[in-house]
Design a protein around this motif. Structure first.
Motif, PDB file in Angstrom:
ATOM      1  N   ILE A 128       0.869  -1.177   0.000  1.00 14.50           N
ATOM      2  CA  ILE A 128       0.000   0.000   0.000  1.00 14.50           C
ATOM      3  C   ILE A 128       0.903   1.223   0.000  1.00 14.50           C
ATOM      4  O   ILE A 128       1.645   1.465   0.949  1.00 14.50           O
ATOM      5  CB  ILE A 128      -0.913   0.013   1.244  1.00 14.50           C
ATOM      6  N   LEU A 129       0.869   1.963  -1.104  1.00 11.93           N
ATOM      7  CA  LEU A 129       1.693   3.167  -1.210  1.00 11.93           C
ATOM      8  C   LEU A 129       0.794   4.392  -1.169  1.00 11.93           C
ATOM      9  O   LEU A 129      -0.061   4.570  -2.042  1.00 11.93           O
ATOM     10  CB  LEU A 129       2.514   3.157  -2.503  1.00 11.93           C
ATOM     11  N   GLY A 130       0.989   5.211  -0.141  1.00 10.58           N
ATOM     12  CA  GLY A 130       0.225   6.442   0.007  1.00 10.58           C
ATOM     13  C   GLY A 130       1.045   7.638  -0.446  1.00 10.58           C
ATOM     14  O   GLY A 130       2.142   7.499  -0.981  1.00 10.58           O
ATOM     15  N   ARG A 131       0.504   8.823  -0.180  1.00  5.27           N
ATOM     16  CA  ARG A 131       1.168  10.012  -0.726  1.00  5.27           C
ATOM     17  C   ARG A 131       2.513  10.286  -0.057  1.00  5.27           C
ATOM     18  O   ARG A 131       3.318  11.044  -0.594  1.00  5.27           O
ATOM     19  CB  ARG A 131       0.256  11.224  -0.657  1.00  5.27           C
ATOM     20  N   GLY A 132       2.752   9.690   1.104  1.00  2.00           N
ATOM     21  CA  GLY A 132       4.067   9.864   1.727  1.00  2.00           C
ATOM     22  C   GLY A 132       5.080   8.818   1.290  1.00  2.00           C
ATOM     23  O   GLY A 132       6.252   8.874   1.673  1.00  2.00           O
ATOM     24  N   ASP A 133       4.649   7.854   0.485  1.00  2.00           N
ATOM     25  CA  ASP A 133       5.513   6.715   0.172  1.00  2.00           C
ATOM     26  C   ASP A 133       6.077   6.752  -1.239  1.00  2.00           C
ATOM     27  O   ASP A 133       7.041   6.056  -1.546  1.00  2.00           O
ATOM     28  CB  ASP A 133       4.731   5.401   0.335  1.00  2.00           C
ATOM     29  N   ALA A 134       5.425   7.500  -2.108  1.00  2.00           N
ATOM     30  CA  ALA A 134       5.873   7.582  -3.502  1.00  2.00           C
ATOM     31  C   ALA A 134       5.395   8.922  -4.038  1.00  2.00           C
ATOM     32  O   ALA A 134       4.406   9.465  -3.551  1.00  2.00           O
ATOM     33  CB  ALA A 134       5.272   6.436  -4.321  1.00  2.00           C
ATOM     34  N   PRO A 135       6.082   9.457  -5.051  1.00  2.00           N
ATOM     35  CA  PRO A 135       5.594  10.701  -5.653  1.00  2.00           C
ATOM     36  C   PRO A 135       4.157  10.505  -6.138  1.00  2.00           C
ATOM     37  O   PRO A 135       3.810   9.425  -6.612  1.00  2.00           O
ATOM     38  CB  PRO A 135       6.543  10.927  -6.836  1.00  2.00           C
TER      39      PRO A 135
END
Ligand code: MG
Length: 208
Positions: A128-135
């Motif tokens: 799960i990639l949120g806005r803090g984890d990837a551009p």
């Protein structure tokens, strides 16, 4: 003949093993009214919210980020799965698919959303990639990170979403794109490989 070729193209996409989903409005029924959120944060209408916040100096941006988190946390209470979400995820799991979520929401809210939809168990936290984890989308970097994690390539991957950023992200990465559009308007055909109105319809065309 043309139809048969298109059908074959769609089927090849649908047999891929690596699936990345947008969350809000894709696996859930849409609850975000972005024009209301823009107004609450003082973001000019028509401007990308995260892009606008990123353009502000930190002392100005931080309270707005806090406010956005509060709005999104409040919206959690209204979360409902889109028709067929649970069944689609279960079917992909049975086929041995790898599944992830790439969202412009925060990872914390994404995890809570998936839990409340009843599909949290199918998405390991590292998928799960949120806005803090990837551009943020439409940057394809999030999909590249899934490729590294899953030891695959974008050509083996499908990006599923309800908005132009999701489709651009898939295209920018070189993945196939599936547009879920409840209105069946399909406004971005040049970015869309397959268009369906709900996860349920996607499940119906999924090869056994
Ligand atoms: Mg969405």
């Amino acid at each position: 003949m043309k139809n048969r070729t298109l059908a074959g193209h769609a089927e090849a996409i649908l047999t891929r093993k690596h699936w990345v989903f947008d969350l809000d409005g894709t696996l859930t029924l849409p609850v975000h009214d972005f024009s209301v959120i823009r107004q609450a944060l003082g973001v000019p209408q028509g401007i990308d919210i995260l892009g606008y916040l990123a353009s502000l100096p930190d002392p100005e941006a931080q309270p707005l980020h806090d406010k956005l988190n509060a709005i999104e946390t409040e919206l959690l209470e209204q979360i409902e799965p889109a028709p067929g979400t649970v069944q689609l995820i279960e079917a992909l799991q049975r086929r041995g698919s790898r599944m992830g979520v790439l969202t412009r929401n925060t990872r914390d809210i994404a995890i809570r959303t998936l839990d409340s939809l009843g599909v949290g168990g199918y998405f390991p936290e590292e998928c799960i990639l949120g806005r803090g984890d990837a551009p943020p989308k439409p940057d394809p970097e999030g999909l590249f990170r899934f490729c590294v994690r899953w030891r695959t390539v974008p050509a083996e991957m499908v990006m599923v979403g309800d908005y132009v950023f999701d489709l651009q992200t898939g295209r920018n990465a070189g993945a196939a794109t599936i547009h879920i559009d409840r209105t069946r308007s399909f406004l971005w055909p040049e970015l869309t490989d397959i268009g369906v109105s709900t996860p349920e319809e996607l499940l119906q065309i999924l090869p056994a």
